[in-house]
Write a protein that holds these residues in place. Structure first.
Motif, PDB file in Angstrom:
ATOM      1  N   SER A 212       4.074  10.887 -44.144  1.00 43.03           N
ATOM      2  CA  SER A 212       4.927  11.842 -43.437  1.00 43.03           C
ATOM      3  C   SER A 212       6.382  11.670 -43.844  1.00 43.03           C
ATOM      4  O   SER A 212       6.792  10.636 -44.354  1.00 43.03           O
ATOM      5  N   TYR A 213       7.134  12.733 -43.613  1.00 38.70           N
ATOM      6  CA  TYR A 213       8.577  12.736 -43.857  1.00 38.70           C
ATOM      7  C   TYR A 213       9.228  13.633 -42.812  1.00 38.70           C
ATOM      8  O   TYR A 213       8.560  14.441 -42.154  1.00 38.70           O
ATOM      9  N   ALA A 214      10.538  13.478 -42.645  1.00 45.51           N
ATOM     10  CA  ALA A 214      11.246  14.251 -41.620  1.00 45.51           C
ATOM     11  C   ALA A 214      12.331  15.104 -42.254  1.00 45.51           C
ATOM     12  O   ALA A 214      13.271  14.581 -42.853  1.00 45.51           O
ATOM     13  N   LEU A 215      12.176  16.398 -42.162  1.00 41.25           N
ATOM     14  CA  LEU A 215      13.256  17.338 -42.444  1.00 41.25           C
ATOM     15  C   LEU A 215      13.907  17.639 -41.101  1.00 41.25           C
ATOM     16  O   LEU A 215      14.465  16.747 -40.482  1.00 41.25           O
ATOM     17  N   GLU A 216      13.846  18.877 -40.632  1.00 36.75           N
ATOM     18  CA  GLU A 216      14.307  19.142 -39.265  1.00 36.75           C
ATOM     19  C   GLU A 216      13.353  18.491 -38.270  1.00 36.75           C
ATOM     20  O   GLU A 216      13.760  17.976 -37.240  1.00 36.75           O
ATOM     21  N   ARG A 217      12.023  18.530 -38.611  1.00 37.82           N
ATOM     22  CA  ARG A 217      11.007  17.871 -37.811  1.00 37.82           C
ATOM     23  C   ARG A 217      10.103  17.069 -38.741  1.00 37.82           C
ATOM     24  O   ARG A 217      10.047  17.329 -39.934  1.00 37.82           O
ATOM     25  N   ARG A 218       9.383  16.108 -38.186  1.00 37.34           N
ATOM     26  CA  ARG A 218       8.490  15.290 -39.006  1.00 37.34           C
ATOM     27  C   ARG A 218       7.257  16.094 -39.382  1.00 37.34           C
ATOM     28  O   ARG A 218       6.651  16.775 -38.565  1.00 37.34           O
ATOM     29  N   THR A 219       6.887  15.975 -40.643  1.00 42.48           N
ATOM     30  CA  THR A 219       5.761  16.708 -41.210  1.00 42.48           C
ATOM     31  C   THR A 219       4.768  15.730 -41.819  1.00 42.48           C
ATOM     32  O   THR A 219       5.165  14.805 -42.539  1.00 42.48           O
ATOM     33  N   GLY A 220       3.485  15.922 -41.552  1.00 42.55           N
ATOM     34  CA  GLY A 220       2.453  15.076 -42.119  1.00 42.55           C
ATOM     35  C   GLY A 220       1.786  15.734 -43.311  1.00 42.55           C
ATOM     36  O   GLY A 220       1.540  16.949 -43.309  1.00 42.55           O
ATOM     37  N   VAL A 221       1.495  14.936 -44.327  1.00 43.20           N
ATOM     38  CA  VAL A 221       0.735  15.381 -45.493  1.00 43.20           C
ATOM     39  C   VAL A 221      -0.561  14.580 -45.492  1.00 43.20           C
ATOM     40  O   VAL A 221      -0.538  13.351 -45.644  1.00 43.20           O
ATOM     41  N   TYR A 222      -1.694  15.269 -45.312  1.00 46.70           N
ATOM     42  CA  TYR A 222      -2.971  14.582 -45.139  1.00 46.70           C
ATOM     43  C   TYR A 222      -3.806  14.625 -46.414  1.00 46.70           C
ATOM     44  O   TYR A 222      -3.902  15.661 -47.079  1.00 46.70           O
ATOM     45  N   PHE A 223      -4.413  13.461 -46.750  1.00 44.22           N
ATOM     46  CA  PHE A 223      -5.369  13.404 -47.854  1.00 44.22           C
ATOM     47  C   PHE A 223      -6.753  13.836 -47.375  1.00 44.22           C
ATOM     48  O   PHE A 223      -7.599  14.215 -48.168  1.00 44.22           O
ATOM     49  N   ASP A 224      -6.970  13.741 -46.076  1.00 46.97           N
ATOM     50  CA  ASP A 224      -8.247  14.059 -45.447  1.00 46.97           C
ATOM     51  C   ASP A 224      -8.164  15.488 -44.901  1.00 46.97           C
ATOM     52  O   ASP A 224      -7.439  15.754 -43.935  1.00 46.97           O
ATOM     53  N   SER A 225      -8.900  16.429 -45.517  1.00 48.48           N
ATOM     54  CA  SER A 225      -8.799  17.837 -45.132  1.00 48.48           C
ATOM     55  C   SER A 225      -9.268  18.074 -43.702  1.00 48.48           C
ATOM     56  O   SER A 225      -8.732  18.945 -42.992  1.00 48.48           O
ATOM     57  N   GLU A 226     -10.279  17.304 -43.256  1.00 49.50           N
ATOM     58  CA  GLU A 226     -10.769  17.460 -41.886  1.00 49.50           C
ATOM     59  C   GLU A 226      -9.675  17.120 -40.880  1.00 49.50           C
ATOM     60  O   GLU A 226      -9.455  17.857 -39.908  1.00 49.50           O
ATOM     61  N   LEU A 227      -8.951  16.037 -41.110  1.00 45.89           N
ATOM     62  CA  LEU A 227      -7.867  15.659 -40.205  1.00 45.89           C
ATOM     63  C   LEU A 227      -6.702  16.630 -40.301  1.00 45.89           C
ATOM     64  O   LEU A 227      -6.036  16.919 -39.294  1.00 45.89           O
ATOM     65  N   ALA A 228      -6.431  17.131 -41.498  1.00 47.75           N
ATOM     66  CA  ALA A 228      -5.357  18.118 -41.661  1.00 47.75           C
ATOM     67  C   ALA A 228      -5.651  19.360 -40.834  1.00 47.75           C
ATOM     68  O   ALA A 228      -4.777  19.887 -40.125  1.00 47.75           O
ATOM     69  N   ASN A 229      -6.891  19.853 -40.907  1.00 47.57           N
ATOM     70  CA  ASN A 229      -7.283  21.027 -40.135  1.00 47.57           C
ATOM     71  C   ASN A 229      -7.257  20.744 -38.637  1.00 47.57           C
ATOM     72  O   ASN A 229      -6.855  21.593 -37.838  1.00 47.57           O
ATOM     73  N   LEU A 230      -7.687  19.524 -38.276  1.00 49.02           N
ATOM     74  CA  LEU A 230      -7.700  19.155 -36.862  1.00 49.02           C
ATOM     75  C   LEU A 230      -6.288  19.058 -36.310  1.00 49.02           C
ATOM     76  O   LEU A 230      -6.015  19.525 -35.199  1.00 49.02           O
ATOM     77  N   ALA A 231      -5.379  18.462 -37.082  1.00 49.23           N
ATOM     78  CA  ALA A 231      -3.984  18.353 -36.637  1.00 49.23           C
ATOM     79  C   ALA A 231      -3.381  19.734 -36.424  1.00 49.23           C
ATOM     80  O   ALA A 231      -2.661  19.978 -35.454  1.00 49.23           O
TER      81      ALA A 231
END
Length: 523
Positions: free
Chosen positions: A191-210
């Motif tokens: 994750s990184y923070a621009l205006e808000r923190r953003t997550g980059v997921y390697f796991d597509s299932e978790l990305a969709n769930l988030a």
């Protein structure tokens, strides 16, 4: 489970240990890193000479422990593969022939029963590879390393080649968060923070769930996977926002049910909190400075008593979300601006400069420009503009009153650094002496950038708070500031909280500090 310090210990330890592996599949077992101190028996020779950091497998029912890695004075960190094996160890290095910290950690990884060099991290000059986790299946170490002047998440092969792959990087900010989940701390993103923190997921299932959970709980909520059972069929979810301190939920993948568990700060769940807005303003040299502005709910947003609140660190930054200190002052009718001034971390090497002490003119200039922007925008009532800060933020508050004595009408500094020369002298005799000396540096900035040495320039009344057991910033820093201000005939109030450390984690003390500081600030 913590390692207790014996009454005959030679030296002292500031912590009881950390859980580094949950030992999945091994009932009632955990692995901890714990510091061992040599024990002296009165009237005899030393009876126990084990000294240093160890990795231990512990039975949580009986308390019995056995070493996975024996105590080592040089060891500062052990990293496991999540299934009970220590794969990486970090070893401190000394400065020349001295006993002083060099600011460098050498990392080694286990390969075929031998320890092989992985890389070096120099936390003094912020270079090198900083490992955080090991993936047993891919046999790689995950960690952070600078790429094009900013932190990036990289993976290093632990097969003897040490090949590096850059996994996540950003061209504006540091990638500084590792996302892990489950009993084996599986790495699933960054994750990184621009205006808000953003997550980059390697796991597509978790990305969709988030994404789905974010929509279900409200687009303004951040989602964090806080834990999981052994099979990852049940997930512990944290969700929070700028006006929600955070709630924990249990999500069952099979039934698709999301069940609320508990709130982080239940007493303020129904409070009318201020929304946090990302803003930016120009510094004197034209550089655009990012920050966060919080206004009292229902206010016009104009002609308000206002506070500039620089963050601590200085190697830190503010992020969007719930902030208990800012929200308290907002609840008292103040507008609060939190600037990510140059010298802050998170925006790369160029933004960080030499650090907030050596580059104090730039950092403090950005902080004072935040106050001028509040006035220019009509948000702040000029006669009721104050500055409040904790730790480095306290230093910034005081030094802002030196640099711009007519701007702020009151200064609140909590556990502040007030004298850079004292900061170096307080480190003498400690392991980190050389690192602190290099961090502060030498030159005119040591005196010019010390509020205590420039107390005569301060015109605003000052209120100081400090814990008597502060080991991050010695209480002598506030006592010196009080003396210098009194000698100069200035208005100063100093409150000491006996026995408390840097964070003042005591409800009564915090209530006292908040109540007194709010009454002190002009409206």
């Amino acid at each position: 489970m913590t390692k207790k310090q014996g009454r005959n210990a030679i030296g002292y330890s500031l912590g009881g240990g950390n859980i580094i592996d949950w030992m999945p599949g091994k009932e009632n077992m955990i692995m901890m890193s714990r510091y061992h101190l040599a024990q002296e028996k009165v009237g005899t020779r030393i009876s126990n000479i084990k000294n240093g950091l160890a990795a231990e497998i512990i039975d949580t029912k009986t308390g019995r422990a056995k070493f996975a890695e024996r105590p080592s004075e040089e060891a500062v960190e052990y990293i496991t593969d999540g299934v009970g094996n220590v794969r990486i160890k970090g070893m401190r290095t000394k400065l020349g022939r001295t006993e002083l910290d060099s600011g460098e950690i050498k990392y080694f990884y286990e390969l075929d029963g031998k320890w092989v060099a992985l890389g070096e991290l120099n936390y003094s000059n912020r270079t090198g590879f900083n490992p955080y986790a090991v993936d047993a299946k891919s046999n790689r170490a995950y960690g952070f390393q600078r790429v094009d002047g900013r932190k990036a998440l990289v993976a290093v092969d632990l097969d003897g080649t040490n090949d590096i792959e850059v996994l996540v990087k950003h061209d504006q900010v540091d990638v500084d968060g590792l996302i892990q989940i489950g009993r084996n701390n599986r790495v699933v993103g960054a994750s990184y923070a621009l205006e808000r923190r953003t997550g980059v997921y390697f796991d597509s299932e978790l990305a969709n769930l988030a994404s789905a959970l974010g929509k279900a709980l409200g687009e303004d909520h951040s989602i964090h996977f806080a834990g999981a059972d052994l099979t990852e069929s049940k997930l512990l979810i944290w969700a929070g926002s700028d006006i929600d301190p955070g709630q924990y939920f249990l999500f069952d993948k099979q039934s698709k049910q999301l069940r609320p568990l508990l709130g982080v700060r239940p007493l303020v769940e129904n409070a009318n909190l201020g929304r946090v807005e990302s803003i930016s303003y120009p510094a004197a040299d034209g550089t655009i400075i990012p920050g966060y502005l919080t206004l009292p709910p229902g206010s016009s947003g104009k002609n308000l008593p206002a506070i500039v609140m620089p963050h601590g660190g200085p190697e830190s930054r503010d992020e969007w979300g719930f902030d208990w200190l800012a929200q308290f002052y907002v609840s008292q009718g103040f507008a609060v601006l939190q600037p990510n001034f140059r010298g802050s971390a998170g925006y790369g090497d160029e933004w960080y400069k030499k650090n907030g002490f050596q580059s104090w003119r730039t950092s403090i200039g950005d902080v004072t420009d935040a106050g001028r922007w509040l006035v220019a925008q009509g948000i702040a009532k000029p006669s009721a503009l104050s500055i409040v800060g904790w730790s480095y933020g306290g230093y910034a508050a005081l030094q802002s009153a030196v640099l711009a004595p007519d701007l702020f009408k009151a200064v609140v500094a909590i556990a502040p650094v007030t004298d850079l020369s004292m900061l170096k002298s307080n480190a003498k005799g400690y392991y980190e002496e050389a690192v602190v000396r290099e961090y502060v540096g030498n030159g005119p900035h040591v005196s010019e950038g010390s509020p205590a040495q420039n107390a005569t320039k301060i015109t605003a009344p000052v209120m100081l708070f400090h814990g008597g057991f502060d080991r991050n910033v010695e209480i002598q820093q506030s006592k010196l500031m009080e003396d210098k201000l009194k000698d100069a005939g200035k208005s100063v109030t100093f409150i000491e909280y006996e026995g408390l450390a840097h964070s003042l984690q005591n409800s009564a003390a915090r209530i006292d500090m908040l109540t007194k500081s709010a009454a002190f600030l002009p409206k």
